[in-house]
Motif scaffolding. Sequence first.
Motif, PDB file in Angstrom:
ATOM      1  N   PHE A   1     -62.357  32.067  -9.070  1.00 39.37           N
ATOM      2  CA  PHE A   1     -62.225  33.395  -8.458  1.00 39.37           C
ATOM      3  C   PHE A   1     -62.984  33.465  -7.131  1.00 39.37           C
ATOM      4  O   PHE A   1     -62.475  33.987  -6.136  1.00 39.37           O
ATOM      5  CB  PHE A   1     -62.776  34.472  -9.403  1.00 39.37           C
ATOM      6  CG  PHE A   1     -61.762  35.034 -10.356  1.00 39.37           C
ATOM      7  CD1 PHE A   1     -60.545  35.538  -9.896  1.00 39.37           C
ATOM      8  CD2 PHE A   1     -62.017  35.078 -11.720  1.00 39.37           C
ATOM      9  CE1 PHE A   1     -59.609  36.061 -10.788  1.00 39.37           C
ATOM     10  CE2 PHE A   1     -61.086  35.597 -12.608  1.00 39.37           C
ATOM     11  CZ  PHE A   1     -59.884  36.085 -12.147  1.00 39.37           C
TER      12      PHE A   1
ATOM     13  N   TYR B   1     -54.987  32.749  -9.486  1.00 43.70           N
ATOM     14  CA  TYR B   1     -55.681  33.923 -10.022  1.00 43.70           C
ATOM     15  C   TYR B   1     -55.432  34.038 -11.526  1.00 43.70           C
ATOM     16  O   TYR B   1     -56.350  34.346 -12.303  1.00 43.70           O
ATOM     17  CB  TYR B   1     -55.212  35.197  -9.319  1.00 43.70           C
ATOM     18  CG  TYR B   1     -55.991  35.533  -8.065  1.00 43.70           C
ATOM     19  CD1 TYR B   1     -57.319  35.963  -8.150  1.00 43.70           C
ATOM     20  CD2 TYR B   1     -55.415  35.425  -6.802  1.00 43.70           C
ATOM     21  CE1 TYR B   1     -58.033  36.276  -6.995  1.00 43.70           C
ATOM     22  CE2 TYR B   1     -56.139  35.734  -5.650  1.00 43.70           C
ATOM     23  CZ  TYR B   1     -57.445  36.153  -5.758  1.00 43.70           C
ATOM     24  OH  TYR B   1     -58.171  36.452  -4.626  1.00 43.70           O
TER      25      TYR B   1
ATOM     26  N   ALA C   1     -57.464  31.347 -13.287  1.00 42.36           N
ATOM     27  CA  ALA C   1     -58.873  31.746 -13.371  1.00 42.36           C
ATOM     28  C   ALA C   1     -59.066  32.794 -14.462  1.00 42.36           C
ATOM     29  O   ALA C   1     -60.049  32.748 -15.223  1.00 42.36           O
ATOM     30  CB  ALA C   1     -59.336  32.277 -12.023  1.00 42.36           C
TER      31      ALA C   1
END
Length: 420
Positions: free
Chosen positions: A59, A309, A312
């Motif tokens: 992130f 994203y 993560a």
Amino acid sequence: MQQQEKHSKAMVLGLQHLLAMYSGSILVPMMIGKALGYNSEQLTYLVSTDIFMCGIATFLQLQLNKYFGVGLPVVLGVAFQSVAPLSIIGQSHGSGAMFGALIVSGIFVVLISGVFSKLARFFPAIVTGSVITTIGLSLIPVAILNMGGNTSDPTPQSLALSLITVLIILLVNIFAKGFIKSISILIGLIVGTVLATMIGVVSFAPVGAAPLLHVPTAFYFGAPTFEVTSILMMCIIAMVSMVESTGVYLALSDITNDPIDETRLRNGYRAEGIAVLLGGIFNTFPYTGFSQNVGLVKMSGIKTRLPIYYAAGFLVLLGLLPKFGALAQIIPDPVIGGAMIVLFGFVALQGMQMLAKVDFANNEHNFLIAAVSIAVGVGFNNSNLFNSFPTELKMFFSNGIVMASILAVVLNAILNRKKK
């Protein structure tokens, strides 16, 4: 509808990225934890929190602001080059010194990030190739030890399990393509563990004992201590990781047609430094860009950060569920050893591929740099040459990765000082 389809596709691609790096992210904490004699509960914490921190580190790196984050679709995982030095530090000075050294090295990376972004010329392929080759070759004896079940008297059963695991990984690499090929190590671990379960050598006790939910705890293994030699060693390893990450950033920049400058490199290093600092505080390990995920970005053709994203997010979620972390403990040592022997072979070969791009024909100094760095790195690693030295110096000189890194940089700076 288009937006929903976009996110659904990104979610699947994010899961692929997670699977591609999962084996690496569980093997490193397992190797270090076992080297330090951690019990089942401690190993579960170590693996779970490490998975969680991989997500947090990713992130951080995905951000594109003026302070930190390289802003490319990069996945961060545990640096393999940290295995040997952290094991040595933990065995010599305890867990506190290990995590104290990580905290300082994370701060060190943040502080030097701006300067380091201007020093790429000191880390050409002759340096990075020599260091990464040494990392792979130095870790192979650890794989061999695991193949024999970590005992001085390996059984035929251990050897059979490890060799079957190697065979599975080879078959997947030979006959599979694309994504399936990229997770061959994970497939080998799963199939090897299933076979081990069938012959009754797998215990599910760690999974049963693991709680349903946990939150990473600061200084879980106790207060950090700050030992000078350990700190120096981990700062050197941090710079090796920064060199490796630079290669990942540049490769992703090329694939995504998204040029990066010194400022973005600096912010990428800063994000990595913050991740290492958090790793030290929450008692996990240093993080670096994972090169295996670069191949997935190229293969999928999706050049945005959205799938990463999701990857993560999945990592953070799995890290909060300790039973997933405990699953890593049921993998028998011979199966882990079989996967390691291939994985570390890949690492060594990656270094050799870098060296293949070096101009040896017109610059004989490069022969000396690679030959001496790799020979000393592999030869000095865990050697008894320095048994008469004080513990701090012995720990430093018998770490092959550190010695190879220092020698490669220094020899290149001296012998190739007139080369551009």
